[in-house]
Design an enzyme around this catalytic site. Structure first.
Site, PDB file in Angstrom:
ATOM      1  N   TRP A 313       0.835  -1.207   0.000  1.00 18.88           N
ATOM      2  CA  TRP A 313       0.000   0.000   0.000  1.00 18.88           C
ATOM      3  C   TRP A 313       0.864   1.249   0.000  1.00 18.88           C
ATOM      4  O   TRP A 313       1.979   1.251   0.526  1.00 18.88           O
ATOM      5  CB  TRP A 313      -0.893   0.025   1.245  1.00 18.88           C
ATOM      6  N   ASN A 348     -25.071   2.104  -4.162  1.00 18.85           N
ATOM      7  CA  ASN A 348     -24.175   0.932  -4.135  1.00 18.85           C
ATOM      8  C   ASN A 348     -23.220   0.891  -5.322  1.00 18.85           C
ATOM      9  O   ASN A 348     -22.031   0.588  -5.158  1.00 18.85           O
ATOM     10  CB  ASN A 348     -25.004  -0.349  -4.083  1.00 18.85           C
ATOM     11  N   TRP A 366      -7.587  -0.440   2.011  1.00 19.03           N
ATOM     12  CA  TRP A 366      -9.055  -0.452   2.093  1.00 19.03           C
ATOM     13  C   TRP A 366      -9.537  -0.050   3.481  1.00 19.03           C
ATOM     14  O   TRP A 366     -10.624   0.520   3.637  1.00 19.03           O
ATOM     15  CB  TRP A 366      -9.634  -1.811   1.675  1.00 19.03           C
ATOM     16  N   TRP A 389     -15.893  -3.743   1.597  1.00 20.17           N
ATOM     17  CA  TRP A 389     -14.556  -3.209   1.288  1.00 20.17           C
ATOM     18  C   TRP A 389     -13.620  -4.325   0.875  1.00 20.17           C
ATOM     19  O   TRP A 389     -12.841  -4.194  -0.069  1.00 20.17           O
ATOM     20  CB  TRP A 389     -13.990  -2.404   2.472  1.00 20.17           C
TER      21      TRP A 389
HETATM   22  P1  FAD Z   1     -31.089  -1.951  -1.760  1.00 22.24           P
HETATM   23  O1  FAD Z   1     -30.514  -2.187  -3.110  1.00 22.24           O
HETATM   24  O2  FAD Z   1     -32.472  -1.470  -1.690  1.00 22.24           O
HETATM   25  O3  FAD Z   1     -30.917  -3.317  -0.954  1.00 22.24           O
HETATM   26  C1  FAD Z   1     -31.711  -3.666   0.173  1.00 22.24           C
HETATM   27  C2  FAD Z   1     -30.855  -4.036   1.340  1.00 22.24           C
HETATM   28  O4  FAD Z   1     -30.014  -5.142   1.025  1.00 22.24           O
HETATM   29  C3  FAD Z   1     -29.899  -2.935   1.765  1.00 22.24           C
HETATM   30  O5  FAD Z   1     -30.536  -1.994   2.609  1.00 22.24           O
HETATM   31  C4  FAD Z   1     -28.799  -3.718   2.468  1.00 22.24           C
HETATM   32  O6  FAD Z   1     -29.141  -4.041   3.788  1.00 22.24           O
HETATM   33  C5  FAD Z   1     -28.741  -4.986   1.653  1.00 22.24           C
HETATM   34  N1  FAD Z   1     -27.709  -4.854   0.630  1.00 22.24           N
HETATM   35  C6  FAD Z   1     -27.830  -4.354  -0.615  1.00 22.24           C
HETATM   36  N2  FAD Z   1     -26.657  -4.442  -1.278  1.00 22.24           N
HETATM   37  C7  FAD Z   1     -25.778  -5.001  -0.435  1.00 22.24           C
HETATM   38  C8  FAD Z   1     -24.409  -5.355  -0.526  1.00 22.24           C
HETATM   39  N3  FAD Z   1     -23.699  -5.171  -1.664  1.00 22.24           N
HETATM   40  N4  FAD Z   1     -23.814  -5.906   0.537  1.00 22.24           N
HETATM   41  C9  FAD Z   1     -24.507  -6.124   1.675  1.00 22.24           C
HETATM   42  N5  FAD Z   1     -25.811  -5.815   1.828  1.00 22.24           N
HETATM   43  C10 FAD Z   1     -26.441  -5.261   0.788  1.00 22.24           C
HETATM   44  N6  FAD Z   1     -24.239  -1.469   3.373  1.00 22.24           N
HETATM   45  C11 FAD Z   1     -24.587  -1.171   4.626  1.00 22.24           C
HETATM   46  O7  FAD Z   1     -25.732  -1.426   5.030  1.00 22.24           O
HETATM   47  N7  FAD Z   1     -23.686  -0.611   5.492  1.00 22.24           N
HETATM   48  C12 FAD Z   1     -22.409  -0.312   5.127  1.00 22.24           C
HETATM   49  O8  FAD Z   1     -21.621   0.172   5.955  1.00 22.24           O
HETATM   50  C13 FAD Z   1     -22.022  -0.591   3.782  1.00 22.24           C
HETATM   51  N8  FAD Z   1     -20.780  -0.282   3.336  1.00 22.24           N
HETATM   52  C14 FAD Z   1     -20.443  -0.562   2.030  1.00 22.24           C
HETATM   53  C15 FAD Z   1     -19.146  -0.269   1.580  1.00 22.24           C
HETATM   54  C16 FAD Z   1     -18.793  -0.524   0.258  1.00 22.24           C
HETATM   55  C17 FAD Z   1     -17.380  -0.222  -0.211  1.00 22.24           C
HETATM   56  C18 FAD Z   1     -19.728  -1.078  -0.644  1.00 22.24           C
HETATM   57  C19 FAD Z   1     -19.364  -1.367  -2.070  1.00 22.24           C
HETATM   58  C20 FAD Z   1     -21.001  -1.396  -0.199  1.00 22.24           C
HETATM   59  C21 FAD Z   1     -21.388  -1.149   1.134  1.00 22.24           C
HETATM   60  N9  FAD Z   1     -22.677  -1.468   1.607  1.00 22.24           N
HETATM   61  C22 FAD Z   1     -22.998  -1.192   2.909  1.00 22.24           C
HETATM   62  C23 FAD Z   1     -23.616  -2.257   0.774  1.00 22.24           C
HETATM   63  C24 FAD Z   1     -24.603  -1.446  -0.085  1.00 22.24           C
HETATM   64  O9  FAD Z   1     -23.940  -0.451  -0.799  1.00 22.24           O
HETATM   65  C25 FAD Z   1     -25.724  -0.811   0.732  1.00 22.24           C
HETATM   66  O10 FAD Z   1     -26.301  -1.754   1.593  1.00 22.24           O
HETATM   67  C26 FAD Z   1     -26.824  -0.265  -0.196  1.00 22.24           C
HETATM   68  O11 FAD Z   1     -26.288   0.688  -1.069  1.00 22.24           O
HETATM   69  C27 FAD Z   1     -27.918   0.336   0.641  1.00 22.24           C
HETATM   70  O12 FAD Z   1     -28.867   0.978  -0.157  1.00 22.24           O
HETATM   71  P2  FAD Z   1     -30.351   0.408  -0.260  1.00 22.24           P
HETATM   72  O13 FAD Z   1     -30.911   0.173   1.099  1.00 22.24           O
HETATM   73  O14 FAD Z   1     -31.100   1.336  -1.149  1.00 22.24           O
HETATM   74  O15 FAD Z   1     -30.088  -0.969  -0.986  1.00 22.24           O
END
Ligand code: FAD
Length: 482
Positions: A313, A348, A366, A389
């Site tokens: 890194w 996302n 990261w 991450w």
């Molecule tokens: P929707 O698309 O409506 O999905 C419904 C639910 O599904 C979300 O509320 C969430 O609980 C779950 N979900 C959806 N996508 C993911 C995913 N890729 N991984 C895990 N769960 C998911 N999510 C968090 O809740 N908290 C975080 O701290 C977090 N940090 C992230 C960091 C990075 C680098 C990335 C790439 C993603 C992260 N996410 C995190 C996952 C995801 O981006 C969010 O959950 C999502 O954008 C939430 O928006 P939404 O409720 O409209 O999702």
């Protein structure tokens, strides 16, 4: 149960389950017929790095206020204490004569350690500790792969999860028996969870309505209007194409079991089954993250794949600061970082782009991105944040291959083709046409002048050049493979 234990109050310890419906611990406490004392403790034993960040503290304040008012509507109260959880509970037990403590289990390593300590100290005093699920769909100990080991790959995990389905969800108790005397409570405002000077929470207030009722309403609205187009729009950050339930889930204002049942019911009532499946799959990623965190508790701190421990890194505070502030010169990255700063949330697709940019274009660890997200996201969630991450870094379980390096220009052009997302968060570029808004440095002098953009002044030059940064990242990855 003896007469005295029936009249002795039960404490219900709220944590990341700030709701009354689908709360098996609360319902079970209420069902004993004993007076119920709901408690929230602002603990001081969570390790420093994982204390709630600024955006989470703001949300917590609103959510606790909402929970307290919902409890008052049922003839109850929310008792607030701060300090060491074990000490605070022991004090409350002494003050109230409580014989039992009901709570929803947690999966973070420090929550599990706390539960272990509570078990021995409370049970040694004859107080029963009653632990319930509710934060996830299926307990991590009860799902295993064919070899009897924890899952490391999402697809078979999700298949096993789907076969289980979700447990039923108890309704909120109508009333809660009150104790003869309420113990003392802190005043929420005295915790200073909300920012004052400067008050940076205006964007959060404009974007969100925390609380259980708002969470339920959002789910209902999403099922009605957003779910059918979820598969088509979930990757378009310029549209309102996802549910935005994540902060409500992170604070437990709604549970995944409620979501699971509501989405299934919508599909069974004639809704689009493929859309329901696509949405539940994302909820499944959340489950997978919890499964991983439970079985690999070092996930937030160390690479899941140990060969990444030696990754070379860089250390570059200026680049990190440009990323945090949305000043990298790459419009989709900067729009995302500014959406995060203004609203406490980021789409996302853009989370993946900005994370890839930090890790691969800038070669910054990261964990530094994980920390920034932890502080600024209203949905900061240890399991999801760490697993995501690591997924982007390529060091996680079932992760994106390291050599998949997002080109931020192509990502912008593909998922924000008309540039609406960039324009919403990067007003400096709002007047550039869609063909240039993701790569202003390629615009002619005339196009820049007409859009009011001066490179290096009103808009920064890109802090790295994509092709060179990509080559540097691949060279660093070769180091890992050795
Ligand atoms: P929707 O698309 O409506 O999905 C419904 C639910 O599904 C979300 O509320 C969430 O609980 C779950 N979900 C959806 N996508 C993911 C995913 N890729 N991984 C895990 N769960 C998911 N999510 C968090 O809740 N908290 C975080 O701290 C977090 N940090 C992230 C960091 C990075 C680098 C990335 C790439 C993603 C992260 N996410 C995190 C996952 C995801 O981006 C969010 O959950 C999502 O954008 C939430 O928006 P939404 O409720 O409209 O999702």
């Amino acid at each position: 149960m003896t007469a005295s234990s029936r009249s002795a109050p039960a404490l219900v310890l709220f944590r990341r389950d700030l709701r009354l419906a689908d709360h098996p611990a609360l319902s079970s406490a209420a069902a004993t017929g004993a007076p119920v004392i709901p408690v929230y403790i602002l603990d001081n034993e969570t390790p420093g790095r994982w204390r709630p960040g600024g955006a989470s503290r703001w949300w917590l304040h609103q959510s606790l206020r909402s929970l307290a008012s919902d409890l008052e509507a049922r003839g109850s109260r929310l008792v607030l204490r701060r300090g060491d959880t074990e000490r605070a509970l022991l004090d409350l037990i002494e003050e109230t004569g409580a014989h039992s403590v009901f709570f929803t289990r947690g999966y973070e390593p420090f929550q599990r350690a706390l539960e272990g300590r509570l078990k021995s100290s409370l049970e040694a005093r004859g107080v029963s500790l009653r632990r319930f699920g509710g934060q996830i769909l299926v307990e991590p100990e009860s799902l295993a792969n064919l070899a009897g080991e924890p899952f490391r790959v999402f697809t078979p995990f999700f298949r096993a999860l789907s076969q289980r389905g979700a447990p039923s969800t108890p309704p909120p108790p109508d009333t809660l028996a009150a104790p003869d005397r309420w113990p003392r409570s802190d005043v929420l405002e005295s915790w200073s969870l909300e920012p004052t000077k400067p008050d940076w929470a205006g964007g959060l207030r404009a974007a969100w309505a925390p609380g259980e009722k708002a969470a339920r309403d959002r789910l209902a609205l999403f099922i009605e209007t957003g779910l059918p187009s979820y598969p088509a729009r979930r990757d378009q950050p310029g549209t309102d194409g996802t549910s935005r339930l994540s902060p409500h889930l992170a604070f437990g204002e709604i549970g995944p079991r409620q979501i699971w049942h509501a989405v299934k019911a919508a599909a069974e009532a004639g809704g689009d089954e493929a859309a329901a499946e696509a949405y539940l799959r994302e909820v499944g990623w959340r489950e997978f993250s919890y499964h991983l965190l439970f079985h690999f508790p070092h996930l937030p701190d160390e690479p899941f794949r140990p060969e990444f421990a030696a990754f070379p890194w860089r250390d570059d505070i200026d680049a990190l600061e440009a990323w945090r502030r949305g000043r990298t010169g790459f419009p989709i990255v900067d729009a995302g970082m500014r959406q995060l700063w203004q609203t406490g949330w980021m789409h996302n697709r853009v989370r993946m782009v900005v994370a890839s940019f930090l890790i691969k274009h800038l070669l910054l660890p990261w964990q530094t991105g994980e920390d920034w997200f932890w502080d600024t996201l209203v949905d900061a969630d240890l399991a999801n944040n760490a697993a995501s991450w690591q997924w982007v870094a390529g060091s996680g379980a079932d992760a994106a291959p390291y050599f998949r390096i997002f080109n931020p220009v192509l990502q912008g052009e593909k998922f924000d083709a008309r540039g609406e997302y960039v324009r919403a968060f990067v007003p400096e570029l709002a007047r550039l046409p869609a063909s240039l808004v993701h790569k202003p440095w390629t615009a002619s002098a005339t196009a820049l002048r007409e859009a009011g953009v001066t490179l290096g002044e009103t808009w920064p030059h890109p802090i790295v050049e994509h092709t060179a940064a990509r080559a540097r990242a691949l060279a660093a990855f070769a180091f890992v493979k050795k």
